[in-house]
Write an enzyme that holds these catalytic residues in place. Structure first.
Site, PDB file in Angstrom:
ATOM      1  N   SER A 178       0.800  -1.223   0.000  1.00  0.00           N
ATOM      2  CA  SER A 178       0.000   0.000   0.000  1.00  0.00           C
ATOM      3  C   SER A 178       0.834   1.274   0.000  1.00  0.00           C
ATOM      4  CB  SER A 178      -0.973  -0.004   1.181  1.00  0.00           C
ATOM      5  OG  SER A 178      -0.307  -0.306   2.376  1.00  0.00           O
ATOM      6  N   HIS A 206      -5.555  -3.222  -2.684  1.00  0.00           N
ATOM      7  CA  HIS A 206      -5.284  -2.278  -3.775  1.00  0.00           C
ATOM      8  C   HIS A 206      -5.277  -2.937  -5.143  1.00  0.00           C
ATOM      9  CE1 HIS A 206      -4.315   0.862  -0.863  1.00  0.00           C
ATOM     10  NE2 HIS A 206      -3.764  -0.110  -0.167  1.00  0.00           N
ATOM     11  N   LYS A 237     -12.167   0.782  -1.487  1.00  0.00           N
ATOM     12  CA  LYS A 237     -11.157   1.425  -2.346  1.00  0.00           C
ATOM     13  C   LYS A 237     -11.685   1.448  -3.780  1.00  0.00           C
ATOM     14  CE  LYS A 237      -7.692   0.860   1.083  1.00  0.00           C
ATOM     15  NZ  LYS A 237      -6.841  -0.033   1.836  1.00  0.00           N
TER      16      LYS A 237
HETATM   17  C1  LIG Z   1      -6.898  -0.136   3.358  1.00  0.00           C
HETATM   18  C2  LIG Z   1      -6.257  -1.444   3.629  1.00  0.00           C
HETATM   19  C3  LIG Z   1      -6.814  -2.368   4.508  1.00  0.00           C
HETATM   20  C4  LIG Z   1      -7.986  -2.022   5.379  1.00  0.00           C
HETATM   21  O1  LIG Z   1      -9.171  -2.013   4.668  1.00  0.00           O
HETATM   22  P1  LIG Z   1     -10.357  -1.117   5.208  1.00  0.00           P
HETATM   23  O2  LIG Z   1     -11.556  -1.623   4.504  1.00  0.00           O
HETATM   24  O3  LIG Z   1     -10.006   0.294   4.887  1.00  0.00           O
HETATM   25  O4  LIG Z   1     -10.425  -1.331   6.696  1.00  0.00           O
HETATM   26  C5  LIG Z   1      -6.238  -3.613   4.618  1.00  0.00           C
HETATM   27  N1  LIG Z   1      -5.134  -3.924   3.921  1.00  0.00           N
HETATM   28  C6  LIG Z   1      -4.545  -3.051   3.085  1.00  0.00           C
HETATM   29  C7  LIG Z   1      -3.322  -3.466   2.328  1.00  0.00           C
HETATM   30  C8  LIG Z   1      -5.072  -1.784   2.926  1.00  0.00           C
HETATM   31  O5  LIG Z   1      -4.483  -0.901   2.130  1.00  0.00           O
END
Ligand SMILES: *Cc1c(COP(=O)(O)O)cnc(C)c1O
Length: 387
Positions: A178, A206, A237
Site C-alpha cells: 500500500s 489495492h 477502495k
Molecule cells: C486499506 C487497507 C486495509 C484495510 O481495509 P479497510 O476496509 O479500509 O479497513 C487492509 N489492507 C490493506 C493493504 C489496505 O491498504
C-alpha cells in the site's frame, strides 16, 4: 501525573514532525476537492476507478435503503444477516473464482479476524515486513509465532519456512503494497506454500477492481488458484463503497464464519451497502475503459517526472510513491504542493520505515491528463528548488 505524560507524548510527536492532522472535505470523493474553501486537485484517495461518488452507486444505495432500511440490527449470526448479503457473497465468490466468500464490515476487521481464526499459539506466521498494519495486528492477536521476512525476499521466506516445525503455517502478504505500489510474486509464493504445506493469505486491498481481467484482482492476474489461498478483497477502495470480503475454499470460509471474532462479535454492516456493492461489481466488471485510462495516466506521470534527489519507486499500479527520506522535508514538499492547489499526502513513519518518508501519489481513472501533467510539473520544479 498521567496527564503530563500524555502532554509529553503529544509534544514528542510534534518534535519529530509526526503529528497528523485531518482535512475535512466539503466535496464528495474525487480529484476535484474543496477543503476549507480551497479548491484542490486530489491525488490521495484509493478510489482508483472513480466510483466513490458515482451516481449509479448512490442510486443503488438509496434503493437498498428503501428496500432494507438503514441498520442490520444485530450481528450476522444472530439476526443481522440479509438475503442481499447472501447475494453479495455469492457474487463476490464467483467474481474472484472462489467457492465461497464472507463479507466483513471493513478490511481491517477481515484481516484482524481471519489470521487468529487460521492460526494460534504454537503455530507460525510468515509475514512480509511491509505488510499492512491490519495484517500485523491480526498476527499479534493470533498469538502465533511471527517471522517477518525482508520485503519481497522469497529466499528468506523459504529459509524461515524450512526452519519451522510448527504444525500450522501461514504465509501472509499484501498483493499490492500500500505504501510502495509494487506487487508480491504470488505464483512463487503459492509454490512455497505448496512445498511447505502452508496457508497463503493475500490482502488484495489495492488490487481488487484494478488488476486482472475485469478487475478480478491480483490472483486472477497471476493465474494462481488453490484451496490453500485465502483471498482478502476490500470494498472501500476501487469498489467505492465500504467493507471487505474473504474468499476461498468453502470449508475455510465456513470456519471463518464460525470463528473470526471480528465477524461474529460485531453488528452486520447495513444491508443497503450490499445493494450498492452489487451495483459496484457491475461497474467494475464492465470497467475495462476505466482501467485502461488508469494505466495510461500511470504511464503519463512516470514519463513526465524528472527526479534526481528524490526517488520514484518502481510501480505499475495506481500507487506511485516518491521517496524523499526526511520527515520534515516530505511534509514541507506536501505543504508546497498544497499551496499550489495539489493535494498529495506525505507518509511518514510508523506507516513507512524510518528514513523513507515519501509522497504517496495515487491516481484515479477520474483524473485528467492535464491534472497529471500539472502534478509532474510541480514536483519537478520543487525538487530542483528545495523548499
Ligand atoms: C486499506 C487497507 C486495509 C484495510 O481495509 P479497510 O476496509 O479500509 O479497513 C487492509 N489492507 C490493506 C493493504 C489496505 O491498504
Amino acid at each position: 501525573m498521567l496527564r503530563d505524560l500524555l502532554a509529553a507524548d503529544l509534544a514528542d510527536l510534534d518534535a519529530r514532525a509526526l503529528r497528523r492532522v485531518r482535512r475535512s472535505l466539503d466535496t464528495p470523493c474525487g480529484p476535484r476537492a474543496r477543503v476549507d474553501g480551497r479548491a484542490l486537485t486530489a491525488f490521495c484517495s484509493n478510489d482508483y476507478l472513480g466510483l466513490a461518488a458515482e451516481p449509479t452507486l448512490g442510486a443503488a444505495l438509496e434503493a437498498g435503503v428503501a428496500r432494507w432500511g438503514t441498520g442490520s440490527g444485530a450481528s450476522h449470526l444472530v439476526s443481522g444477516h440479509y438475503a442481499v448479503h447472501d447475494a453479495l457473497e455469492a457474487r463476490l465468490a464467483a467474481f474472484v473464482g472462489a467457492e465461497r466468500a464472507l463479507y466483513f464490515s471493513t478490511g481491517y476487521m477481515a484481516n484482524a479476524g481471519t489470521i487468529p481464526a487460521l492460526v494460534g499459539r504454537g503455530d507460525a506466521i510468515f509475514a512480509d515486513r511491509l505488510n499492512h498494519a491490519s495484517l500485523i495486528d491480526g498476527a499479534l492477536l493470533s498469538r502465533a509465532g511471527i517471522s517477518r521476512y525482508p520485503h519481497g525476499d522469497l529466499a528468506a521466506l523459504e529459509r524461515q519456512l524450512a526452519a519451522s516445525e510448527a504444525k500450522r503455517k501461514l504465509i501472509v502478504t499484501d498483493t499490492v503494497f500500500s505504501m510502495d505500489g509494487d506487487v508480491a510474486p504470488l505464483a512463487e509464493m503459492q509454490a512455497l506454500a505448496e512445498r511447505f504445506d502452508a496457508w497463503l493469505m493475500v490482502d488484495d486491498a489495492h488490487g481488487f477492481g484494478v488488476l486482472g481481467p475485469q478487475g478480478r484482482g491480483a490472483l486472477a492476474e497471476a493465474g494462481v488458484a488453490s484451496w490453500r489461498i485465502v483471498y482478502v478483497g476490500t470494498l472501500g477502495k476501487a469498489a467505492g463503497v465500504s467493507g471487505a470480503f474473504v474468499a476461498g475454499a468453502a470449508d475455510v470460509v465456513e470456519w471463518l464464519m464460525q470463528k473470526a471474532r471480528t465477524y461474529v462479535f460485531t453488528t452486520g454492516a447495513p444491508p443497503a451497502l450490499a445493494a450498492a456493492l452489487l451495483a459496484s461489481l457491475d461497474l467494475i466488471e464492465a470497467g475495462d475503459a476505466h482501467r485502461a485510462r488508469l494505466a495510461h495516466l500511470i504511464e503519463l506521470l512516470r514519463n513526465e517526472l524528472r527526479l534526481d534527489r528524490w526517488r520514484l519507486m518502481p510501480s505499475r499500479t495506481p500507487i506511485q510513491p516518491i521517496v524523499i527520506g526526511d520527515n520534515a522535508e516530505a511534509v514541507a514538499v506536501a505543504r508546497a504542493l498544497w499551496n499550489e492547489g495539489l493535494w498529495v499526502p506525505a507518509i511518514r513513519p510508523p506507516t513507512v520505515p524510518p528514513g523513507t518518508a515519501r509522497l504517496r501519489v495515487s491516481l484515479s481513472a477520474a483524473h485528467t491528463e492535464e491534472e497529471v501533467r500539472r502534478l509532474a510539473c510541480a514536483l519537478n520544479a520543487l525538487e530542483a528548488r528545495p523548499v
